[in-house]
Design a protein around this motif. Structure first.
Motif, PDB file in Angstrom:
ATOM      1  N   ALA A 146       0.885  -1.038   0.009  1.00 16.77           N
ATOM      2  CA  ALA A 146      -0.156  -0.211   0.119  1.00 16.77           C
ATOM      3  C   ALA A 146       1.001   1.138   0.023  1.00 16.77           C
ATOM      4  N   GLY A 147       0.554   2.209  -1.096  1.00 16.50           N
ATOM      5  CA  GLY A 147       1.377   3.614  -1.018  1.00 16.50           C
ATOM      6  C   GLY A 147       2.668   3.573  -1.671  1.00 16.50           C
ATOM      7  N   ALA A 148       3.205   2.171  -2.051  1.00 16.86           N
ATOM      8  CA  ALA A 148       4.396   1.953  -2.613  1.00 16.86           C
ATOM      9  C   ALA A 148       4.288   2.473  -4.134  1.00 16.86           C
ATOM     10  N   ALA A 197      -0.473   4.107 -20.943  1.00 13.66           N
ATOM     11  CA  ALA A 197      -1.531   3.506 -20.670  1.00 13.66           C
ATOM     12  C   ALA A 197      -1.807   2.499 -19.861  1.00 13.66           C
ATOM     13  N   ILE A 198      -0.631   1.411 -20.132  1.00 15.65           N
ATOM     14  CA  ILE A 198      -0.896   0.171 -19.275  1.00 15.65           C
ATOM     15  C   ILE A 198      -0.804   0.200 -17.771  1.00 15.65           C
ATOM     16  N   SER A 199       0.009   1.109 -17.357  1.00 10.04           N
ATOM     17  CA  SER A 199       0.278   1.427 -16.044  1.00 10.04           C
ATOM     18  C   SER A 199      -1.015   2.034 -15.479  1.00 10.04           C
ATOM     19  N   ALA A 200      -1.470   3.021 -16.147  1.00  5.85           N
ATOM     20  CA  ALA A 200      -2.828   3.631 -15.879  1.00  5.85           C
ATOM     21  C   ALA A 200      -3.865   2.689 -15.816  1.00  5.85           C
ATOM     22  N   HIS A 202      -4.675   2.277  -7.114  1.00  7.84           N
ATOM     23  CA  HIS A 202      -3.380   2.829  -6.828  1.00  7.84           C
ATOM     24  C   HIS A 202      -3.273   4.286  -7.051  1.00  7.84           C
ATOM     25  N   CYS A 203      -2.861   4.945  -6.094  1.00  5.83           N
ATOM     26  CA  CYS A 203      -2.841   6.471  -6.141  1.00  5.83           C
ATOM     27  C   CYS A 203      -1.476   7.101  -5.948  1.00  5.83           C
ATOM     28  N   ALA A 204      -0.721   6.272  -5.581  1.00  6.09           N
ATOM     29  CA  ALA A 204       0.844   6.577  -5.291  1.00  6.09           C
ATOM     30  C   ALA A 204       1.537   6.811  -6.647  1.00  6.09           C
TER      31      ALA A 204
END
Length: 315
Positions: free
Chosen positions: A148-150, A189-192, A200-202
């Motif tokens: 989480a948060g990484a 795009a893939i990571s998004a 995931h907001c980090a």
């Protein structure tokens, strides 16, 4: 990281990483004034070197031409602890299969995988937007989820070239370009899609650096860890170029993806193997396998062999 493959901004970042925290009393979280990220700062040794020496030499202060000399600063060797890993290629999806592959002759996987991951972890509406390469990348990320948060680092030399080529074909034929298709063709795009599906907001960084893309991803991860991140998820994925671009392919191509959760070494940690990657090791993997392997797959092979040897030597 090999200087020959560094972009100028990345060289400057590596210089700062080398100097940052090396002086007594300097915090790794707050860079000192002399290492501030202002582009005009004259104290940046790489900027000063670039101003003095250009390819082929430029006139110096006394009118003489000076060829490029040894860089004023070198990339700092870094050490990463692999907390978790996963990988996917044709016929290789389980850890045991990968370790056996790395320990043996390690043949190059087929260029196009017979099957792609089901990606059952992703919601169906989101999964419909993910193509073959995205399925490989997202699947290894699901198998090796970040804490989480990484922060995350995604990397690929070419990215989704098939989708980009399809958009260019529409333009040539005078067809309107799909906004959705364009949005899914960009390099992040893939990571998004994975970030949205996971909530995931980090911080997420997407890297492309030619043959050195895998090395650049690990360097970025090392920088994030030096900046205070507890761990980083690194995802690397690749596929052969479309046939129309075949003449530009300078390495064997195949579909594959891998993910590593990495952290700084912990003293006394005898469970997670430690993989040390120095500039010389990265240069060796990047250069010596250039015509035999895709560099990202060679980096995975190198790490798995080291991973296996450290596990065997562990008490």
């Amino acid at each position: 990281m090999p200087t020959a493959y560094c972009t100028r901004p990345l060289r400057r970042a590596l210089c700062r990483l080398t100097r940052w925290g090396a002086e007594p009393g300097l915090s790794r979280r707050t860079p000192p004034e002399s290492v501030t990220y202002m582009p005009h700062r004259a104290s940046d040794p790489c900027r000063e070197r670039d101003r003095q020496y250009r390819p082929g030499g430029v006139p110096g202060a006394h009118g003489a031409s000076h060829p490029p000399t040894k860089p004023l600063c070198s990339p700092m060797p870094f050490e990463l602890t692999i907390l978790e890993w996963s990988a996917y290629a044709d016929g290789l999806s389980q850890r045991a299969d990968w370790l056996q592959w790395a320990a043996g002759s390690a043949p190059l996987p087929r260029s196009i995988a017979d099957t792609v991951p089901a990606l059952a972890e992703m919601p169906a509406m989101m999964r419909r937007r993910v193509n073959r390469l995205g399925r490989l990348a997202c699947q290894v990320a699901y198998w090796c989820p970040p804490a989480a948060g990484a922060p995350m680092v995604f990397a690929s030399r070419y990215g989704d070239a098939d989708r980009s080529l399809a958009l260019l074909g529409d333009l040539v034929q005078g067809q309107p370009v799909s906004p959705t298709g364009f949005g899914l063709s960009v390099h992040n795009a893939i990571s998004a899609l994975y970030s949205i599906a996971q909530g995931h907001c980090a911080n997420t960084v997407v890297v492309a650096a030619g043959r050195a893309s895998a090395a650049a991803a690990l360097t970025e991860a090392a920088a994030l860890l030096a900046d205070g991140a507890a761990e980083v998820l690194v995802v690397y994925y690749e596929a052969p170029l479309p046939r129309i671009y075949a003449e530009f392919e300078d390495q064997p191509g195949c579909e594959y993806a891998w993910a590593w959760r990495v952290a700084l070494p912990r003293h006394g940690d005898r469970v997670a193997p430690t993989v040390r990657l120095s500039a010389d090791e990265i240069k060796s993997v990047t250069d010596t396998t250039a015509e035999l392997w895709p560099t990202g797959l060679a980096m995975l092979h190198y790490a798995l062999r080291k991973f296996a040897s450290m596990r065997c030597s562990a008490p």
